[in-house]
Structures are given as C-alpha cells and as structure tokens.
Design a protein around this motif. Structure first.
Motif, mmCIF file in Angstrom:
data_model
loop_
_atom_site.group_PDB
_atom_site.id
_atom_site.type_symbol
_atom_site.label_atom_id
_atom_site.label_comp_id
_atom_site.label_asym_id
_atom_site.label_seq_id
_atom_site.Cartn_x
_atom_site.Cartn_y
_atom_site.Cartn_z
ATOM 1 N N ILE A 278 0.840 -1.208 0.000
ATOM 2 C CA ILE A 278 0.000 0.000 0.000
ATOM 3 C C ILE A 278 0.868 1.249 0.000
ATOM 4 O O ILE A 278 0.592 2.210 -0.731
ATOM 5 C CB ILE A 278 -0.974 -0.013 1.192
ATOM 6 C CG1 ILE A 278 -2.051 -1.077 0.957
ATOM 7 C CG2 ILE A 278 -1.603 1.359 1.412
ATOM 8 C CD1 ILE A 278 -2.928 -1.347 2.158
ATOM 9 N N ASP A 279 1.918 1.259 0.796
ATOM 10 C CA ASP A 279 2.823 2.411 0.825
ATOM 11 C C ASP A 279 3.474 2.639 -0.537
ATOM 12 O O ASP A 279 3.565 3.764 -1.018
ATOM 13 C CB ASP A 279 3.919 2.213 1.886
ATOM 14 C CG ASP A 279 3.378 2.276 3.303
ATOM 15 O OD1 ASP A 279 2.250 2.777 3.495
ATOM 16 O OD2 ASP A 279 4.096 1.808 4.216
ATOM 17 N N THR B 175 0.840 3.915 -2.975
ATOM 18 C CA THR B 175 0.479 5.294 -2.661
ATOM 19 C C THR B 175 1.527 6.258 -3.196
ATOM 20 O O THR B 175 1.192 7.292 -3.778
ATOM 21 C CB THR B 175 0.322 5.467 -1.132
ATOM 22 O OG1 THR B 175 -0.699 4.578 -0.673
ATOM 23 C CG2 THR B 175 -0.049 6.889 -0.771
ATOM 24 N N LEU C 189 1.159 6.391 -6.971
ATOM 25 C CA LEU C 189 -0.015 7.179 -7.338
ATOM 26 C C LEU C 189 0.260 8.671 -7.183
ATOM 27 O O LEU C 189 -0.136 9.481 -8.029
ATOM 28 C CB LEU C 189 -1.212 6.774 -6.481
ATOM 29 C CG LEU C 189 -2.524 7.500 -6.733
ATOM 30 C CD1 LEU C 189 -2.987 7.281 -8.173
ATOM 31 C CD2 LEU C 189 -3.581 7.036 -5.755
ATOM 32 N N ARG C 190 0.971 9.050 -6.123
ATOM 33 C CA ARG C 190 1.326 10.453 -5.911
ATOM 34 C C ARG C 190 2.180 10.971 -7.070
ATOM 35 O O ARG C 190 1.947 12.059 -7.592
ATOM 36 C CB ARG C 190 2.068 10.612 -4.588
ATOM 37 C CG ARG C 190 2.342 12.060 -4.210
ATOM 38 C CD ARG C 190 3.061 12.186 -2.869
ATOM 39 N NE ARG C 190 2.349 11.507 -1.804
ATOM 40 C CZ ARG C 190 2.834 10.458 -1.118
ATOM 41 N NH1 ARG C 190 4.040 9.983 -1.386
ATOM 42 N NH2 ARG C 190 2.133 9.891 -0.158
ATOM 43 N N ARG D 186 0.025 11.399 -10.171
ATOM 44 C CA ARG D 186 -0.813 12.604 -10.069
ATOM 45 C C ARG D 186 -0.004 13.858 -10.357
ATOM 46 O O ARG D 186 -0.485 14.781 -11.024
ATOM 47 C CB ARG D 186 -1.435 12.696 -8.677
ATOM 48 C CG ARG D 186 -2.597 11.776 -8.480
ATOM 49 C CD ARG D 186 -3.195 11.954 -7.117
ATOM 50 N NE ARG D 186 -4.376 11.121 -6.971
ATOM 51 C CZ ARG D 186 -4.937 10.859 -5.816
ATOM 52 N NH1 ARG D 186 -4.444 11.361 -4.706
ATOM 53 N NH2 ARG D 186 -6.011 10.092 -5.764
#
Length: 71
Positions: free
Chosen positions: A37-38, A41, A44-45, A48
């Motif tokens: 998950i880390d 994340t 994904l950052r 973005r």
C-alpha cells in the motif's frame, strides 16, 4: 491423569499451536500488504504530479510552441 483428560489437553494444545501459527501468518501478510500500500500510494502520488504537469502545461518551454526550422 485420566486418558480422556490427557486427550483433551493434547487437543487444546494442538489447537493453540494452530491458532498461534495462523496469527503469525496473518501478521506477516498484513505487514506485506502495508508495504504494498505504501509503495502504491507513492506511485499514485508521482502519477498525479505528472498528470498535473501535463494538464497545466508544466515542463514545457516556449521553444516547444515554435515551428521547426524547416518551415
């Protein structure tokens, strides 16, 4: 001790060992999922941020809008 009591105690010890192993396995799985998950994340950052740059024209220079020299 009574053999029935010995058998019950053996069964309980076996069940306890099974539950302890299951708890260890689940703990390891949760740890690995947390790392995943880390990582996702952070990925994904970054995506973005890249999308925001593209959307708002970031990273482009005025030279990018000029026609090529052969025109």
């Amino acid at each position: 001790m009574d053999t029935a009591l010995d058998q019950r105690l053996t069964d309980l010890e076996s069940r306890l060992a099974h539950h302890e192993k299951m708890a260890e396995d689940m703990s390891q799985l949760l740890f690995e999922q947390g790392r995943t998950i880390d990582r996702l994340t952070a990925q994904l950052r970054r995506l973005r941020e890249q999308m925001a740059e593209v959307e708002f024209g970031g990273g482009r220079s005025p030279q990018d809008d000029r026609p090529p020299p052969h025109y």
